[in-house]
Design a protein around this motif. Structure first.
Motif, PDB file in Angstrom:
ATOM      1  N   HIS A  31      73.634  41.436   9.729  1.00 10.20           N
ATOM      2  CA  HIS A  31      73.506  39.926   9.288  1.00 10.20           C
ATOM      3  C   HIS A  31      73.476  39.057  10.668  1.00 10.20           C
ATOM      4  O   HIS A  31      74.188  39.440  11.479  1.00 10.20           O
ATOM      5  N   VAL A  32      72.369  38.451  10.776  1.00  7.76           N
ATOM      6  CA  VAL A  32      72.467  37.320  11.810  1.00  7.76           C
ATOM      7  C   VAL A  32      72.470  36.114  10.898  1.00  7.76           C
ATOM      8  O   VAL A  32      71.637  35.472  10.329  1.00  7.76           O
ATOM      9  N   ASP A  33      73.605  35.570  11.178  1.00  7.26           N
ATOM     10  CA  ASP A  33      73.937  34.396  10.307  1.00  7.26           C
ATOM     11  C   ASP A  33      74.011  33.013  11.275  1.00  7.26           C
ATOM     12  O   ASP A  33      74.492  33.008  12.472  1.00  7.26           O
ATOM     13  N   GLY A  34      73.824  31.795  10.659  1.00  9.19           N
ATOM     14  CA  GLY A  34      74.035  30.689  11.453  1.00  9.19           C
ATOM     15  C   GLY A  34      72.855  29.579  10.643  1.00  9.19           C
ATOM     16  O   GLY A  34      71.856  29.940  10.157  1.00  9.19           O
ATOM     17  N   TYR A  35      73.192  28.359  10.862  1.00  7.87           N
ATOM     18  CA  TYR A  35      72.346  27.469  10.404  1.00  7.87           C
ATOM     19  C   TYR A  35      71.898  27.617   9.100  1.00  7.87           C
ATOM     20  O   TYR A  35      70.640  27.100   8.572  1.00  7.87           O
ATOM     21  N   TYR A  39      69.286  36.604   8.717  1.00  8.76           N
ATOM     22  CA  TYR A  39      68.651  37.662   8.814  1.00  8.76           C
ATOM     23  C   TYR A  39      69.182  38.781   8.387  1.00  8.76           C
ATOM     24  O   TYR A  39      70.275  39.116   8.478  1.00  8.76           O
ATOM     25  N   ASN A  40      68.726  39.620   7.175  1.00 10.79           N
ATOM     26  CA  ASN A  40      69.409  40.893   6.569  1.00 10.79           C
ATOM     27  C   ASN A  40      68.748  42.146   6.910  1.00 10.79           C
ATOM     28  O   ASN A  40      67.507  42.220   6.516  1.00 10.79           O
ATOM     29  N   GLY A  41      69.457  42.868   7.757  1.00 12.17           N
ATOM     30  CA  GLY A  41      68.809  44.160   8.087  1.00 12.17           C
ATOM     31  C   GLY A  41      69.394  45.261   7.518  1.00 12.17           C
ATOM     32  O   GLY A  41      69.940  46.085   8.174  1.00 12.17           O
ATOM     33  N   ASP A  42      69.406  45.135   6.179  1.00  9.67           N
ATOM     34  CA  ASP A  42      69.972  46.613   5.461  1.00  9.67           C
ATOM     35  C   ASP A  42      68.934  47.606   5.948  1.00  9.67           C
ATOM     36  O   ASP A  42      67.794  47.698   5.652  1.00  9.67           O
ATOM     37  N   HIS A  43      69.637  48.788   6.015  1.00  6.85           N
ATOM     38  CA  HIS A  43      68.818  50.257   6.365  1.00  6.85           C
ATOM     39  C   HIS A  43      69.625  51.540   6.428  1.00  6.85           C
ATOM     40  O   HIS A  43      70.963  51.307   6.104  1.00  6.85           O
ATOM     41  N   GLU A  68      62.756  42.023  13.494  1.00  7.12           N
ATOM     42  CA  GLU A  68      61.856  40.669  13.960  1.00  7.12           C
ATOM     43  C   GLU A  68      62.321  39.443  13.111  1.00  7.12           C
ATOM     44  O   GLU A  68      62.084  39.663  11.859  1.00  7.12           O
ATOM     45  N   LEU A  69      62.677  38.721  13.804  1.00  4.65           N
ATOM     46  CA  LEU A  69      62.967  37.272  12.947  1.00  4.65           C
ATOM     47  C   LEU A  69      61.834  36.831  12.520  1.00  4.65           C
ATOM     48  O   LEU A  69      60.915  36.666  13.368  1.00  4.65           O
ATOM     49  N   GLY A  76      68.637  28.411  18.235  1.00  6.54           N
ATOM     50  CA  GLY A  76      70.041  28.108  18.082  1.00  6.54           C
ATOM     51  C   GLY A  76      70.790  29.276  18.403  1.00  6.54           C
ATOM     52  O   GLY A  76      70.466  30.330  18.434  1.00  6.54           O
ATOM     53  N   THR A  77      72.280  29.388  18.559  1.00 10.55           N
ATOM     54  CA  THR A  77      73.135  30.220  18.449  1.00 10.55           C
ATOM     55  C   THR A  77      73.599  30.872  17.148  1.00 10.55           C
ATOM     56  O   THR A  77      74.251  30.113  16.441  1.00 10.55           O
ATOM     57  N   TYR A  78      73.411  32.106  16.960  1.00  4.61           N
ATOM     58  CA  TYR A  78      73.757  32.907  15.482  1.00  4.61           C
ATOM     59  C   TYR A  78      74.921  33.727  15.839  1.00  4.61           C
ATOM     60  O   TYR A  78      75.065  34.103  17.180  1.00  4.61           O
ATOM     61  N   THR A  79      75.445  34.228  14.851  1.00  8.26           N
ATOM     62  CA  THR A  79      76.587  35.314  15.004  1.00  8.26           C
ATOM     63  C   THR A  79      75.848  36.781  14.334  1.00  8.26           C
ATOM     64  O   THR A  79      75.372  36.462  13.096  1.00  8.26           O
ATOM     65  N   VAL A  80      76.101  37.845  15.064  1.00 10.99           N
ATOM     66  CA  VAL A  80      75.498  38.935  14.594  1.00 10.99           C
ATOM     67  C   VAL A  80      76.718  39.623  14.015  1.00 10.99           C
ATOM     68  O   VAL A  80      77.966  39.902  14.585  1.00 10.99           O
TER      69      VAL A  80
END
Length: 111
Positions: A31-35, A39-43, A68-69, A76-80
């Motif tokens: 998960h790349v979360d913020g704002y 982005y959800n990278g299930d694999h 790729e977003l 901005g700054t996100y949390t992974v």
């Protein structure tokens, strides 16, 4: 790099240190979360090529995931965050900085 540009291809590298046997079949989520975006990278972990029953204490495992977003991803700054899941269940995180059984992998700046 600790920053990426939306709409450009990159690769995440996640490293696991196996401290005890893992049973069952799990997938990896990123998960790349913020704002109010994610982005959800299930694999499939390791592309399904190295099942968890083969992981042994003392092993170090690298999982690679291209991503790729979306081009309109807000800068901005996100949390992974990352972790393992099957269905609605997440594997319990027992060490490290975590939130909701997701390991906090740190900040990622989107430019």
């Amino acid at each position: 790099a600790t920053w990426v540009r939306a709409g450009k291809p990159y690769v995440f590298h996640f490293y696991y240190e196996v401290t005890r046997p893992i049973s069952g079949e799990w997938q990896t989520f990123i998960h790349v979360d913020g704002y109010q975006r994610r982005y959800n990278g299930d694999h499939d972990t390791l592309e399904g090529k190295y099942p968890f029953y083969l992981w042994h204490p003392g092993d170090f495992i690298e999982d690679i995931h291209p991503f790729e977003l979306e081009p309109n991803f807000t800068g901005g700054t996100y949390t992974v965050f990352f972790g393992l899941f099957r269905g609605e269940q997440r594997l319990e995180v027992k060490r490290g900085v975590a939130d909701d059984n997701r390991v906090n992998a740190g900040p990622l700046e989107v430019r």
